[in-house]
Design an enzyme around this catalytic site. Structure first.
Site, PDB file in Angstrom:
ATOM      1  N   TYR A  31      25.213 -52.559  -5.827  1.00 56.49           N
ATOM      2  CA  TYR A  31      24.429 -53.345  -4.871  1.00 56.49           C
ATOM      3  C   TYR A  31      23.007 -53.524  -5.356  1.00 56.49           C
ATOM      4  O   TYR A  31      22.374 -52.569  -5.834  1.00 56.49           O
ATOM      5  CB  TYR A  31      24.368 -52.635  -3.515  1.00 56.49           C
ATOM      6  CG  TYR A  31      25.703 -52.580  -2.829  1.00 56.49           C
ATOM      7  CD1 TYR A  31      26.266 -53.728  -2.290  1.00 56.49           C
ATOM      8  CD2 TYR A  31      26.399 -51.387  -2.739  1.00 56.49           C
ATOM      9  CE1 TYR A  31      27.502 -53.689  -1.669  1.00 56.49           C
ATOM     10  CE2 TYR A  31      27.640 -51.334  -2.112  1.00 56.49           C
ATOM     11  CZ  TYR A  31      28.184 -52.493  -1.586  1.00 56.49           C
ATOM     12  OH  TYR A  31      29.396 -52.449  -0.980  1.00 56.49           O
ATOM     13  N   ARG A  91      27.376 -60.213  -1.536  1.00 59.22           N
ATOM     14  CA  ARG A  91      27.792 -59.702  -0.226  1.00 59.22           C
ATOM     15  C   ARG A  91      27.042 -60.497   0.841  1.00 59.22           C
ATOM     16  O   ARG A  91      25.816 -60.400   0.944  1.00 59.22           O
ATOM     17  CB  ARG A  91      27.505 -58.213  -0.080  1.00 59.22           C
ATOM     18  CG  ARG A  91      27.960 -57.704   1.309  1.00 59.22           C
ATOM     19  CD  ARG A  91      28.038 -56.201   1.416  1.00 59.22           C
ATOM     20  NE  ARG A  91      26.754 -55.568   1.521  1.00 59.22           N
ATOM     21  CZ  ARG A  91      26.566 -54.303   1.881  1.00 59.22           C
ATOM     22  NH1 ARG A  91      27.604 -53.524   2.155  1.00 59.22           N
ATOM     23  NH2 ARG A  91      25.355 -53.776   1.930  1.00 59.22           N
ATOM     24  N   HIS A 254      22.359 -47.291  -7.347  1.00 61.46           N
ATOM     25  CA  HIS A 254      21.221 -47.010  -8.233  1.00 61.46           C
ATOM     26  C   HIS A 254      21.687 -47.060  -9.685  1.00 61.46           C
ATOM     27  O   HIS A 254      22.805 -46.622  -9.990  1.00 61.46           O
ATOM     28  CB  HIS A 254      20.658 -45.619  -7.896  1.00 61.46           C
ATOM     29  CG  HIS A 254      19.350 -45.325  -8.556  1.00 61.46           C
ATOM     30  ND1 HIS A 254      19.267 -44.890  -9.861  1.00 61.46           N
ATOM     31  CD2 HIS A 254      18.080 -45.427  -8.093  1.00 61.46           C
ATOM     32  CE1 HIS A 254      17.990 -44.738 -10.176  1.00 61.46           C
ATOM     33  NE2 HIS A 254      17.245 -45.049  -9.120  1.00 61.46           N
ATOM     34  N   ASP A 301      60.811 -38.934 -16.577  1.00 59.27           N
ATOM     35  CA  ASP A 301      61.756 -40.022 -16.323  1.00 59.27           C
ATOM     36  C   ASP A 301      60.947 -41.238 -15.900  1.00 59.27           C
ATOM     37  O   ASP A 301      59.739 -41.307 -16.153  1.00 59.27           O
ATOM     38  CB  ASP A 301      62.893 -39.611 -15.363  1.00 59.27           C
ATOM     39  CG  ASP A 301      62.378 -39.224 -14.001  1.00 59.27           C
ATOM     40  OD1 ASP A 301      61.148 -39.289 -13.793  1.00 59.27           O
ATOM     41  OD2 ASP A 301      63.192 -38.869 -13.130  1.00 59.27           O
TER      42      ASP A 301
HETATM   43  C1  LIG Z   1      25.860 -48.516   2.873  1.00 59.00           C
HETATM   44  C2  LIG Z   1      25.533 -49.756   2.074  1.00 59.00           C
HETATM   45  O1  LIG Z   1      25.681 -50.840   2.533  1.00 59.00           O
HETATM   46  S1  LIG Z   1      25.007 -49.487   0.479  1.00 59.00           S
HETATM   47  C3  LIG Z   1      24.388 -51.047  -0.022  1.00 59.00           C
HETATM   48  C4  LIG Z   1      23.037 -51.388   0.561  1.00 59.00           C
HETATM   49  N1  LIG Z   1      21.979 -50.637  -0.063  1.00 59.00           N
HETATM   50  C5  LIG Z   1      21.383 -51.053  -1.194  1.00 59.00           C
HETATM   51  O2  LIG Z   1      21.657 -52.124  -1.689  1.00 59.00           O
HETATM   52  C6  LIG Z   1      20.372 -50.146  -1.822  1.00 59.00           C
HETATM   53  C7  LIG Z   1      20.297 -50.367  -3.312  1.00 59.00           C
HETATM   54  N2  LIG Z   1      19.428 -49.401  -3.931  1.00 59.00           N
HETATM   55  C8  LIG Z   1      18.092 -49.475  -3.868  1.00 59.00           C
HETATM   56  O3  LIG Z   1      17.516 -50.398  -3.308  1.00 59.00           O
HETATM   57  C9  LIG Z   1      17.280 -48.409  -4.569  1.00 59.00           C
HETATM   58  O4  LIG Z   1      18.044 -47.752  -5.536  1.00 59.00           O
HETATM   59  C10 LIG Z   1      16.680 -47.302  -3.662  1.00 59.00           C
HETATM   60  C11 LIG Z   1      15.887 -47.952  -2.525  1.00 59.00           C
HETATM   61  C12 LIG Z   1      17.776 -46.435  -3.080  1.00 59.00           C
HETATM   62  C13 LIG Z   1      15.760 -46.446  -4.523  1.00 59.00           C
HETATM   63  O5  LIG Z   1      14.881 -47.334  -5.177  1.00 59.00           O
HETATM   64  P1  LIG Z   1      13.692 -46.816  -6.070  1.00 59.00           P
HETATM   65  O6  LIG Z   1      12.869 -45.848  -5.269  1.00 59.00           O
HETATM   66  O7  LIG Z   1      13.005 -48.005  -6.636  1.00 59.00           O
HETATM   67  O8  LIG Z   1      14.459 -46.003  -7.186  1.00 59.00           O
HETATM   68  P2  LIG Z   1      13.913 -45.581  -8.606  1.00 59.00           P
HETATM   69  O9  LIG Z   1      12.419 -45.512  -8.639  1.00 59.00           O
HETATM   70  O10 LIG Z   1      14.638 -44.342  -8.993  1.00 59.00           O
HETATM   71  O11 LIG Z   1      14.409 -46.777  -9.520  1.00 59.00           O
HETATM   72  C14 LIG Z   1      14.368 -46.691 -10.912  1.00 59.00           C
HETATM   73  C15 LIG Z   1      14.450 -48.061 -11.490  1.00 59.00           C
HETATM   74  O12 LIG Z   1      15.711 -48.647 -11.150  1.00 59.00           O
HETATM   75  C16 LIG Z   1      15.532 -49.830 -10.411  1.00 59.00           C
HETATM   76  N3  LIG Z   1      16.548 -49.869  -9.352  1.00 59.00           N
HETATM   77  C17 LIG Z   1      16.754 -48.987  -8.353  1.00 59.00           C
HETATM   78  N4  LIG Z   1      17.809 -49.356  -7.616  1.00 59.00           N
HETATM   79  C18 LIG Z   1      18.294 -50.484  -8.174  1.00 59.00           C
HETATM   80  C19 LIG Z   1      19.371 -51.326  -7.837  1.00 59.00           C
HETATM   81  N5  LIG Z   1      20.175 -51.092  -6.803  1.00 59.00           N
HETATM   82  N6  LIG Z   1      19.580 -52.385  -8.626  1.00 59.00           N
HETATM   83  C20 LIG Z   1      18.795 -52.643  -9.685  1.00 59.00           C
HETATM   84  N7  LIG Z   1      17.743 -51.895 -10.036  1.00 59.00           N
HETATM   85  C21 LIG Z   1      17.494 -50.818  -9.281  1.00 59.00           C
HETATM   86  C22 LIG Z   1      14.126 -49.736  -9.833  1.00 59.00           C
HETATM   87  O13 LIG Z   1      13.616 -51.018  -9.569  1.00 59.00           O
HETATM   88  C23 LIG Z   1      13.417 -49.017 -10.956  1.00 59.00           C
HETATM   89  O14 LIG Z   1      13.173 -49.911 -12.006  1.00 59.00           O
HETATM   90  P3  LIG Z   1      11.668 -50.171 -12.518  1.00 59.00           P
HETATM   91  O15 LIG Z   1      11.170 -48.821 -12.932  1.00 59.00           O
HETATM   92  O16 LIG Z   1      11.823 -51.126 -13.631  1.00 59.00           O
HETATM   93  O17 LIG Z   1      10.952 -50.697 -11.326  1.00 59.00           O
HETATM   94  C1  LIG Z   2      28.878 -49.704   1.483  1.00 60.40           C
HETATM   95  C2  LIG Z   2      28.964 -49.993   2.895  1.00 60.40           C
HETATM   96  O1  LIG Z   2      28.793 -51.108   3.316  1.00 60.40           O
HETATM   97  C3  LIG Z   2      29.240 -48.902   3.804  1.00 60.40           C
HETATM   98  O2  LIG Z   2      29.557 -47.804   3.353  1.00 60.40           O
HETATM   99  O3  LIG Z   2      29.164 -49.146   5.012  1.00 60.40           O
HETATM  100 MG   LIG Z   3      28.734 -51.282   5.376  1.00 60.86          MG
END
Ligand SMILES: CC(=O)SCCNC(=O)CCNC(=O)[C@H](O)C(C)(C)COP(=O)(O)OP(=O)(O)OC[C@H]1O[C@@H](n2cnc3c(N)ncnc32)[C@H](O)[C@@H]1OP(=O)(O)O
Ligand SMILES: CC(=O)C(=O)O
Ligand SMILES: [Mg+2]
Length: 322
Positions: A31, A91, A254, A301
């Site tokens: 994601y 999504r 992540h 088998d």
């Molecule tokens: C239950 C559900 O529905 S899950 C799906 C919905 N949730 C999401 O989409 C969340 C996706 N993840 C994120 O947004 C982030 O990982 C977070 C908010 C959890 C943490 O973010 P950060 O605090 O920025 O993490 P962190 O500092 O460790 O990131 C390291 C590097 O990876 C990048 N990164 C972190 N998460 C992602 C990601 N999902 N996609 C791409 N790059 C990412 C950051 O931008 C950073 O890069 P940079 O140094 O070049 O800026």
């Molecule tokens: C990934 C997601 O959408 C959930 O676990 O609800």
């Molecule tokens: Mg969900």
């Protein structure tokens, strides 16, 4: 001898049943919030099977329009500008939200279609019919997209079989193919009032039901997200457990989670050696008219042969699609 047994058993227990009609690997489905251009750009540099550009729960209500237009502008640019041929997924918001229609219109009329639409919070046939009508009206010409539906509420778990079956029926004359099912554990927890434990035992029934039904329809099954993203040890454990259950991939949030998941959902060297050796031996024994025989100390088998074939297939399908 004891060691041999353990080795062979370890090979068998991680095998997935992967009878599929066509195959786009989605070992890690990552994601990326659709309103975050920095994260989107980073995602395209990663070695990940599927990038899920998110309009839904990873995006604040105030940012829905930004996410939609950012994703649209990405889809308007050519796919092969990145080094890896990943699955470009979006999504959208749930069909009964105020956002879904605009999401679908933005992504399904883009210059290049997404490979896959991820449809969250599906709960009844009406949701699916509505999606089918939208997709069929918006998608140009003969193009088709993959569809992955989310099972993430108590009602959806109960109705999972019916939802998959009906989606397949709608897809027969539609501009989409049902490719898989996502197990949405976090929303399910909210739906059930679950407090998560470390071992996730409270999710076991639903997790197994989702994979069982997905496989009954020859679909990919994509396992739950691990939100404690710094705990890579537990992530690996969950991956192994999910792969053992038959899941073909896992949702990630992540970049650090990506290599763990991509590796865990591929057969390892030992499994591949075991499987190829067994298949050779199976052929030889078939020629001699022997259905059951002994390979590395255990009885083989047809069912075990099929499991060995699955290992070889998943490896072939994954490497030939990348
Ligand atoms: C239950 C559900 O529905 S899950 C799906 C919905 N949730 C999401 O989409 C969340 C996706 N993840 C994120 O947004 C982030 O990982 C977070 C908010 C959890 C943490 O973010 P950060 O605090 O920025 O993490 P962190 O500092 O460790 O990131 C390291 C590097 O990876 C990048 N990164 C972190 N998460 C992602 C990601 N999902 N996609 C791409 N790059 C990412 C950051 O931008 C950073 O890069 P940079 O140094 O070049 O800026
Ligand atoms: C990934 C997601 O959408 C959930 O676990 O609800
Ligand atoms: Mg969900």
């Amino acid at each position: 001898m004891k060691m041999k047994f353990r080795t062979v058993f370890n090979c068998i227990k991680k095998i997935n049943i992967i009878s599929v009609r066509y195959y786009t690997p989605r070992r890690a489905l990552m994601y990326v919030p659709g309103d975050n251009l920095r994260k989107l750009s980073k995602a395209f540099t990663l070695d990940v099977d599927c990038i899920a550009m998110d309009c839904e729960d990873g995006v604040a209500l105030s940012q829905k329009e930004t996410a939609r237009s950012t994703i649209r502008s990405i889809l308007d640019t050519e796919k092969n500008v990145t080094r890896r041929n990943f699955d470009r997924a979006v999504r959208v918001n749930p069909v009964n939200s105020e956002f879904c229609h605009d999401d679908l219109r933005a992504v399904l009329t883009a210059k290049y279609l997404p490979d896959t639409v991820l449809l969250p919070k599906v709960e009844d046939k009406g949701h699916l019919e509505w999606f089918a009508d939208q997709a069929n009206a918006l998608i140009r010409d003969e193009a088709k997209i993959d569809l992955i539906i989310y099972v993430e509420s108590a009602l959806a778990v109960i109705k999972c079989y019916e939802l998959c079956k009906y989606t397949m029926e709608l897809a027969e004359n539609g501009k989409f193919r049902l490719a898989g099912v996502v197990f949405g554990s976090d929303d399910l927890c909210a739906s059930l009032g679950i407090t998560r434990s470390h071992d996730g035992a409270e999710l076991l029934y639903a997790r197994q039901k989702v994979v069982l039904i997905s496989k009954a329809f020859n679909l990919q099954a994509i396992d739950m997200v691990h939100i404690d993203f710094k705990d890579l040890v537990k992530l690996k454990e969950y991956c192994e457990q999910g792969a053992q259950m038959g899941y073909t991939g896992k949702q990630v949030i992540h970049p650090d989670q990506v290599p763990v998941v991509q590796t865990a959902f591929l057969p390892n060297k030992k499994q591949v050696e075991w499987a190829t050796g067994l298949l050779e031996s199976f052929k030889e024994h078939q020629k001699k008219g022997q259905g059951a025989f002994v390979y590395k100390g255990i009885m083989i088998d047809m069912p075990t042969m099929k499991q060995a074939q699955n290992i070889v297939d998943i490896l072939k399908l994954t490497s030939s699609s990348l």
